[in-house]
Enzyme design. Structure first.
Site, mmCIF file in Angstrom:
data_model
loop_
_atom_site.group_PDB
_atom_site.id
_atom_site.type_symbol
_atom_site.label_atom_id
_atom_site.label_comp_id
_atom_site.label_asym_id
_atom_site.label_seq_id
_atom_site.Cartn_x
_atom_site.Cartn_y
_atom_site.Cartn_z
ATOM 1 N N LYS A 1 5.687 -4.338 0.795
ATOM 2 C CA LYS A 1 6.142 -3.399 -0.241
ATOM 3 C C LYS A 1 7.611 -3.675 -0.588
ATOM 4 C CE LYS A 1 7.007 1.603 -0.983
ATOM 5 N NZ LYS A 1 6.854 2.964 -0.422
ATOM 6 N N ASP B 1 13.329 4.088 -4.386
ATOM 7 C CA ASP B 1 12.274 5.092 -4.567
ATOM 8 C C ASP B 1 12.880 6.472 -4.784
ATOM 9 O OD1 ASP B 1 9.962 6.537 -4.648
ATOM 10 O OD2 ASP B 1 9.463 6.287 -2.511
ATOM 11 N N LYS C 1 12.117 13.203 -5.488
ATOM 12 C CA LYS C 1 12.456 13.527 -4.111
ATOM 13 C C LYS C 1 13.683 14.432 -4.077
ATOM 14 C CE LYS C 1 10.984 9.221 -1.825
ATOM 15 N NZ LYS C 1 10.021 9.796 -0.876
ATOM 16 N N ARG D 1 1.556 2.582 -2.313
ATOM 17 C CA ARG D 1 0.145 2.178 -2.297
ATOM 18 C C ARG D 1 -0.277 1.607 -3.648
ATOM 19 N NH1 ARG D 1 -1.558 8.164 -0.647
ATOM 20 N NH2 ARG D 1 0.502 7.934 0.294
ATOM 21 N N GLU E 1 3.872 5.954 -4.492
ATOM 22 C CA GLU E 1 3.897 4.770 -5.360
ATOM 23 C C GLU E 1 3.687 3.467 -4.600
ATOM 24 O OE1 GLU E 1 6.538 5.929 -3.939
ATOM 25 O OE2 GLU E 1 7.364 4.046 -3.207
HETATM 26 N N1 BES Z 1 8.879 5.387 0.555
HETATM 27 C C1 BES Z 1 8.243 6.619 0.822
HETATM 28 C C2 BES Z 1 7.918 6.819 2.298
HETATM 29 C C3 BES Z 1 9.080 7.064 3.208
HETATM 30 C C4 BES Z 1 9.659 8.316 3.275
HETATM 31 C C5 BES Z 1 9.522 6.076 4.036
HETATM 32 C C6 BES Z 1 10.689 8.545 4.161
HETATM 33 C C7 BES Z 1 10.556 6.302 4.916
HETATM 34 C C8 BES Z 1 11.135 7.542 4.981
HETATM 35 C C9 BES Z 1 6.925 6.695 0.061
HETATM 36 O O1 BES Z 1 6.899 6.080 -1.163
HETATM 37 C C10 BES Z 1 6.664 8.138 -0.170
HETATM 38 O O2 BES Z 1 7.387 8.736 -0.896
HETATM 39 N N2 BES Z 1 5.634 8.668 0.438
HETATM 40 C C11 BES Z 1 5.284 10.030 0.303
HETATM 41 C C12 BES Z 1 3.794 10.107 0.130
HETATM 42 C C13 BES Z 1 3.309 11.472 -0.277
HETATM 43 C C14 BES Z 1 3.744 11.794 -1.677
HETATM 44 C C15 BES Z 1 1.803 11.454 -0.169
HETATM 45 C C16 BES Z 1 5.735 10.766 1.559
HETATM 46 O O3 BES Z 1 5.661 10.194 2.643
HETATM 47 O O4 BES Z 1 6.216 11.882 1.436
HETATM 48 ZN ZN ZN Z 2 8.216 4.536 -1.431
HETATM 49 MN MN MN Z 3 7.587 7.386 -2.707
#
Ligand code: BES
Ligand code: ZN
Ligand code: MN
Length: 501
Positions: A267, A272, A279, A353, A351
């Site tokens: 990835k 992000d 976020k 995935r 995103e």
């Molecule tokens: N890049 C993030 C995951 C992440 C969050 C990695 C914090 C390291 C630290 C990913 O894209 C994400 O935002 N995932 C969401 C998924 C949810 C919306 C189902 C998450 O983990 O909150």
């Molecule tokens: Zn992400």
């Molecule tokens: Mn994300």
């Protein structure tokens, strides 16, 4: 930095600094005396004051009084001998060379710990000492007005003449792995305004050139022609063009047998924000690390080229930003991935995935020959950090044999991973009333529903997923890892690929 195996015995060596390792309760008297008369006395004082026990991570420095062949001796504790691991030794080596650097030494020699059994083979010891030293000395100073003045220019790993050849092999391997880890850390630490998808493609071109890898970069137009609506959907709110980086390593010819092909996918989300499902502000700056899976793939490609392993490896990095914008994709939108699967967007922050979906579909349907296995690495879910913290990456796979190979490579490499389940319970949670799949599962087990989502794009190729969200960077210095990117994934992937070839 130069790194060499040196066959000179401790009793005749001239050096600015020597690192000696000792397990708990083990006497250093003989080795300290070999460094010079002054050290014999310094060690006696140290031993009688009980200020060095050999505890893991303990570091003491001795001065030989100004007239010795060896200017400084650094003692590093290894902890209980029965519990010693190669990862422990790598961290001990890093602590030793950092201590020498702090003392102002430009050159440092490392004496191999002594012992009986496979653990103490010169090759593996030299590998661990070298890898640990390279990783342990890394600093990120691209944006500091002044770079540090204390620099180690030369490392010598001491070996008996009978062990020198094996030690040289181990040293080379440790150096390749250590440098690949540092390369991945360097990419990860770069800020989001520098490390864009275009930057990652340029870095990929640089290593392709330096290490003789094949390179293809798919531009947005190419992706459109291939029907990569999932990756393009994520990217459409960003002014930085998305890239799909594809590096290929061809192994040296070995007889008539055609080598197998395997693919690794990382990835490469260069920042992000969450997109329209934005976020919160706290720790948002850490989302520059959301490309660390991609960085691990680039690092692993550099490593396999350096190790000249026997399998053909294709490394793919879907690279994009995830931004809120008038043009950004929205919750409720339906995207169509390259394999025809339609995806209802329930949350634009899920995103990773989506960009992986098209890269996985490409790897399973376009590569010739078709890969025998695919492993992806991604900072995919915060849920994985909740589940495993910074102790292990999550491993999810639909193929037990592949999972077992990765667990074995993990143990050897020092990159810790732990397997989590993938069953129909989680697969069923991705149903959408409007499309083939939803990009969001039900609340709970976020790491597993994310993995179940990815599985839909892997066709019939054995596949494993590493969720490195808790491992890709660290907020506190820990052993050889400074605050920032850790390069996690490079070593386990390189070891796994090595085990297949
Ligand atoms: N890049 C993030 C995951 C992440 C969050 C990695 C914090 C390291 C630290 C990913 O894209 C994400 O935002 N995932 C969401 C998924 C949810 C919306 C189902 C998450 O983990 O909150
Ligand atoms: Zn992400
Ligand atoms: Mn994300």
């Amino acid at each position: 930095m130069e790194i060499h195996v040196v066959e000179t015995a401790l009793g005749r060596l001239k050096a600015a600094a020597v690192v000696l390792f000792a397990a708990q309760g083990e006497s250093l008297r003989k080795r300290a005396s070999a460094c010079g008369q002054g050290y014999r006395e310094a060690l006696e004082t140290l031993e009688s004051s009980k200020s060095f026990s050999g505890e893991a991570g303990q570091v003491r420095t001795l001065t030989g009084g100004g007239k010795e062949r060896i200017a400084r001796v650094v003692l590093v504790g290894l902890g209980k001998r029965a519990k010693l691991t190669h990862e422990g030794l790598r961290h001990a080596a890093g602590a030793g060379v950092r201590a020498a650097r702090e003392l102002g030494a430009r050159e440092v020699a490392l004496a191999m710990p002594e012992g009986k059994g496979a653990f103490y083979r010169a090759e593996t010891l030299a590998e661990s000492l070298t890898e640990g030293s390279v990783v342990g000395l890394y600093r990120f100073e691209n944006y500091k007005r002044k770079s540090a003045e204390d620099v180690i220019e030369r490392i010598s790993v001491l070996a008996a003449p009978a062990q020198a050849k094996a030690a040289r092999r181990g040293l080379k391997e440790g150096r390749v792995l250590g440098e690949a880890v540092c390369f991945a850390r360097q990419l990860g630490n770069e800020p989001g305004n520098v490390a864009t998808p275009t930057f990652l493609a340029t870095e990929a071109a640089r290593i392709a050139e330096a290490h003789g890898l094949g390179l293809q970069v798919l531009e947005e137009d190419d992706m459109r022609a291939l029907g990569m609506g999932s990756l393009l959907g994520v990217s459409q709110g960003s002014s930085e063009p998305a890239k799909l980086i594809i590096l290929t390593y061809e192994p040296p010819a070995r007889g008539k047998k055609r080598p197998e092909t395997v693919a690794i996918v990382g990835k490469g989300l260069t920042f992000d924000t969450g997109g329209i499902s934005i976020k919160p502000a706290a720790k948002l700056e850490d989302m520059k690390f959301d490309m660390c899976g991609g960085a691990a793939v680039l690092g692993a490609m550099q490593a396999v080229a350096g190790l000249q392993i026997g399998v053909r490896v294709v490394g793919l990095v879907p690279a994009s930003e995830n931004m809120p914008d008038a043009a950004a994709y929205k919750p409720g939108d339906i995207l169509r991935a390259m394999n025809g699967t339609t995806i209802e967007i329930r949350n634009t922050d899920a995103e990773g995935r989506l960009i992986l979906a098209d890269a996985l579909a490409y790897a399973t349907s376009k590569l010739k020959p078709k890969p025998k296995a695919i492993v992806d690495l991604a900072t995919l879910t915060g849920a994985c950090v909740v589940a495993l913290g910074d102790g292990h990456a999550g491993l999810v796979s639909n193929t037990d044999g592949l999972a077992a190979e990765l667990l074995a490579a993990s143990a050897e490499s020092g990159d810790a991973i732990w397997r989590l389940p993938l069953t129909d319970t989680y697969r069923a949670q991705l149903e959408s009333p409007y499309a083939d799949l939803s990009n969001l599962g039900s609340p709970g087990a976020g790491t597993l529903t994310a993995a179940a989502f990815l599985e839909n794009f892997t066709g019939d190729v054995p596949w494993a997923h590493l969720d490195i969200a808790g491992m890709a960077w660290t907020a506190k210095k820990s052993g050889n890892f400074l605050v920032g990117a850790t390069g996690f994934g490079v070593r386990v992937i390189a070891r796994w690929l090595q085990s297949r070839g």
